[in-house]
Design an enzyme around this catalytic site. Sequence first.
Site, mmCIF file in Angstrom:
data_model
loop_
_atom_site.group_PDB
_atom_site.id
_atom_site.type_symbol
_atom_site.label_atom_id
_atom_site.label_comp_id
_atom_site.label_asym_id
_atom_site.label_seq_id
_atom_site.Cartn_x
_atom_site.Cartn_y
_atom_site.Cartn_z
ATOM 1 N N CYS A 163 0.628 -1.101 -0.006
ATOM 2 C CA CYS A 163 -0.029 0.113 0.088
ATOM 3 C C CYS A 163 0.742 1.427 0.005
ATOM 4 O O CYS A 163 1.967 1.301 0.485
ATOM 5 C CB CYS A 163 -1.122 0.165 1.194
ATOM 6 S SG CYS A 163 -2.017 -1.232 1.282
ATOM 7 N N ARG A 173 4.111 -0.363 -4.635
ATOM 8 C CA ARG A 173 3.755 -0.958 -3.470
ATOM 9 C C ARG A 173 2.422 -1.837 -3.331
ATOM 10 O O ARG A 173 2.085 -2.306 -2.374
ATOM 11 C CB ARG A 173 3.803 0.202 -2.256
ATOM 12 C CG ARG A 173 4.928 1.014 -2.213
ATOM 13 C CD ARG A 173 4.777 2.012 -1.356
ATOM 14 N NE ARG A 173 4.590 1.715 0.065
ATOM 15 C CZ ARG A 173 5.742 1.612 0.685
ATOM 16 N NH1 ARG A 173 6.952 1.775 0.538
ATOM 17 N NH2 ARG A 173 5.431 1.135 2.049
ATOM 18 N N TRP A 222 -2.673 -2.845 -1.601
ATOM 19 C CA TRP A 222 -2.266 -4.224 -1.844
ATOM 20 C C TRP A 222 -3.067 -5.020 -0.912
ATOM 21 O O TRP A 222 -2.915 -4.787 0.511
ATOM 22 C CB TRP A 222 -1.009 -4.444 -1.504
ATOM 23 C CG TRP A 222 -0.432 -5.965 -1.813
ATOM 24 C CD1 TRP A 222 -0.079 -6.455 -3.105
ATOM 25 C CD2 TRP A 222 -0.088 -6.653 -0.730
ATOM 26 N NE1 TRP A 222 0.499 -7.783 -3.005
ATOM 27 C CE2 TRP A 222 0.329 -8.011 -1.387
ATOM 28 C CE3 TRP A 222 -0.411 -6.894 0.380
ATOM 29 C CZ2 TRP A 222 0.324 -9.514 -0.984
ATOM 30 C CZ3 TRP A 222 -0.254 -8.267 1.161
ATOM 31 C CH2 TRP A 222 0.249 -9.498 0.384
ATOM 32 N N ASN A 236 -1.478 2.293 5.630
ATOM 33 C CA ASN A 236 -0.622 1.370 5.310
ATOM 34 C C ASN A 236 -0.355 0.517 6.389
ATOM 35 O O ASN A 236 0.540 1.176 7.473
ATOM 36 C CB ASN A 236 0.476 1.979 4.569
ATOM 37 C CG ASN A 236 1.745 0.788 4.238
ATOM 38 O OD1 ASN A 236 1.376 -0.232 4.036
ATOM 39 N ND2 ASN A 236 2.831 1.258 4.093
ATOM 40 N N GLY A 237 -0.544 -0.795 6.362
ATOM 41 C CA GLY A 237 -0.340 -1.665 7.588
ATOM 42 C C GLY A 237 -1.279 -2.602 7.981
ATOM 43 O O GLY A 237 -2.196 -2.853 7.082
ATOM 44 N N GLU A 292 17.235 -18.270 -7.525
ATOM 45 C CA GLU A 292 16.905 -16.858 -7.967
ATOM 46 C C GLU A 292 16.284 -16.927 -9.301
ATOM 47 O O GLU A 292 15.326 -16.275 -9.715
ATOM 48 C CB GLU A 292 18.163 -16.021 -7.906
ATOM 49 C CG GLU A 292 17.973 -14.593 -8.204
ATOM 50 C CD GLU A 292 16.827 -13.775 -7.799
ATOM 51 O OE1 GLU A 292 16.107 -14.318 -6.449
ATOM 52 O OE2 GLU A 292 16.582 -12.777 -8.065
ATOM 53 N N LYS A 326 12.366 -15.765 -10.260
ATOM 54 C CA LYS A 326 12.136 -14.527 -11.067
ATOM 55 C C LYS A 326 11.158 -15.139 -12.148
ATOM 56 O O LYS A 326 10.147 -14.570 -12.728
ATOM 57 C CB LYS A 326 13.475 -14.318 -12.077
ATOM 58 C CG LYS A 326 14.649 -13.542 -11.269
ATOM 59 C CD LYS A 326 14.016 -12.129 -11.061
ATOM 60 C CE LYS A 326 13.442 -11.880 -9.668
ATOM 61 N NZ LYS A 326 14.064 -11.575 -8.553
ATOM 62 N N GLU A 367 7.712 -15.632 -10.521
ATOM 63 C CA GLU A 367 6.963 -14.391 -10.121
ATOM 64 C C GLU A 367 6.327 -13.537 -11.436
ATOM 65 O O GLU A 367 5.260 -13.250 -11.113
ATOM 66 C CB GLU A 367 8.237 -13.316 -9.598
ATOM 67 C CG GLU A 367 8.475 -13.247 -8.208
ATOM 68 C CD GLU A 367 9.650 -12.342 -7.890
ATOM 69 O OE1 GLU A 367 9.472 -11.550 -7.049
ATOM 70 O OE2 GLU A 367 10.851 -12.375 -8.604
ATOM 71 N N HIS A 372 16.965 -37.738 -5.684
ATOM 72 C CA HIS A 372 16.110 -37.998 -4.600
ATOM 73 C C HIS A 372 14.665 -37.643 -4.737
ATOM 74 O O HIS A 372 14.103 -37.270 -3.688
ATOM 75 C CB HIS A 372 16.642 -37.304 -3.247
ATOM 76 C CG HIS A 372 18.353 -38.007 -2.992
ATOM 77 N ND1 HIS A 372 18.457 -39.235 -2.693
ATOM 78 C CD2 HIS A 372 19.452 -37.449 -3.218
ATOM 79 C CE1 HIS A 372 19.591 -39.417 -2.541
ATOM 80 N NE2 HIS A 372 20.300 -38.266 -2.922
ATOM 81 N N LYS A 419 6.211 -4.835 -4.210
ATOM 82 C CA LYS A 419 7.560 -4.752 -3.982
ATOM 83 C C LYS A 419 7.951 -4.609 -2.503
ATOM 84 O O LYS A 419 9.048 -5.314 -2.129
ATOM 85 C CB LYS A 419 8.281 -3.493 -4.889
ATOM 86 C CG LYS A 419 9.663 -3.406 -4.819
ATOM 87 C CD LYS A 419 10.050 -3.038 -6.002
ATOM 88 C CE LYS A 419 11.712 -3.189 -6.210
ATOM 89 N NZ LYS A 419 12.039 -4.622 -6.673
#
Length: 610
Positions: free
Chosen positions: A2, A27, A75, A100-101, A483, A487, A490, A506, A605
């Site tokens: 947010c 955000r 968000w 925000n929170g 990573e 990527k 995402e 395995h 983000k």
Amino acid sequence: MCGIVGAIAQRPVAAILLEGLRRLEYRGYDSAGLAVLEEGGRLNRVRTLGKVARLSEEVAANPLKGTLGIAHTRWATHGEPATHNAHPHLSHERCALVHNGIIENHETLRREQIAAGHVFTSETDTEVVVHAIHDELEQGHALIEAVRLAATRLRGAYALGVIDARDPEHLVAARQGSPLVIGVGFGEHFIASDVFALLPVTNRFIFLEEGDIAELTREGTRIWDRDGQLVERPVKTSSVAVDAAERGAYRHFMLKEIFEQPQAIADTLQGRMAGDRVLPETFGNQASELFQRIRSVTIVACGTSYHAALVARYWMEAVAGVPCQVEVASEYRYRRHVVPEQALFVTISQSGETADTLAALRQAKASGYDTTLAICNVPESSLVRESDLVFLTHAGPEIGVASTKAFMTQLVALLLLTVAIGRFHRLDAAGEARLVALLRSLPARITEVLALDGVIAVLAEQFVDKHHTLFLGRGEQYPIAMEGALKLKEISYIHAEAYPAGELKHGPLALIDDQMPVVAVAPNNGLLEKLKSNLEEVRARGGQLFVFADFQVPLEEVEGVTVIRLPETDELIDPMVFTVPLQLLAYHVAVLKGTDVDQPRNLAKSVTVE
Ligand code: G6P
């Protein structure tokens, strides 16, 4: 998570608020809204589902003239993405609020407020805050006092912007656990979740501290700290250029940021090395003295930053000769752990505001860690302010939700840290000189790898119709494979996971068929022969292999095996070099799939909530 913006000015503020939201969209982007106070004391609120661009269209069709207003890009945490859950929230058309929170005790407050006659119009945790403030206003309190009193009843994290329809002269802001800055203008003042939102209108900022409540007028600001004391907070001038967060000619921020990596590395190294040495003050003035005492390192982070930490573990043990443990922050913070003696606690974070990483740092300090170090890309962030030592990466603003250049500079920082600690342990002067030379060569090496962009764009076509991809690596390339998988998932929404190649037999080998591409990261290092045997295991089962290997690797292109050649470098900087093609692969697959590369679904983000 947010983004909030607010403004009190002598000119209409809607355009300032909308531009601020556009710049904060990284955000969160489920819904957006703003409320301005029009002449005659009427709150004019507009909210839309989806991105800020839709809100802008709506406002263009219905111009707002007010000079006091607040705005929000969301968000979703509590309540689905929907217009009725979008902020600002109102109470009785009098009080308007953006948040925000997360308010942890919202259920209790909601029950009490419903019993007292409030009607709720959303499923958010936020709405209880606006009703609580409204109740205090109705008691005759001024807005600042109403916010202060209401805040005493809240548990959880918040950054708030609040206005009262009966008070056109004040904007009130509060910070507890979520970031908030005040922008200082001439005859106007602003609030926002970060400085970028306000760069078009000011470069002077006051960074609120935890527990601060601020009252903004057109002419000035007053700030009270958590104990209710009136305090002076310094005004700092930002040197970030207003267009630092613009996309330029690139199609996406992510692509721009991938291509900025050579410069980001050079900027991060600037002033940190002299001759063939890493400068002793690179990690702060007392760092050398503290590093001399260190017997182990613990690193905690989230997401991509966690992958950087995993690479560092290999370096710290192999190069510096110091035991190193690494953990994701959300696990570390809730685990009873043993604090090693004379240990350095390191956090890594692009934003410096990730809730779990911040909580882990506080935990570590409380449990007796000797020294804390933050590796961070944002000066003035909470993590930076709360750590003993700080290393600022100079990646510049990163806007794409999927982290690229920030990760690259974190690796650079961690290699510098390996040297700074290692010289008191296993690393000798010759070893240090070799590492310094390698670091200096890095921008040119990365530029060479970026030339593979066209090749990888073509390669990406082979992934578009796939639903799963496996990434393999060994040693410090295993976190790079992780990573690469992160990527890809995402931004292209293809399920991807990474395995240390030795673990293949395995379990994951059972998944291999011609529908499961396998990406391998294979530099010419001591583990190459082992890795090649693992790749044979995949080939023998009909798997499609895509191998990123340097020119020295003796590997044939045969049926089912595609080899992408990279320049040969040195084992110690291979993690950086091999990161780049995996970023480009994810990018091009996502572009071909037509996903929203910079703002992938469901993600944000900056994760400032748990
Ligand atoms: C989010 C972002 C990731 C980032 C992670 C940790 O998940 O989408 O790109 O790696 O948060 O963020 P930090 O700011 O702490 O590095």
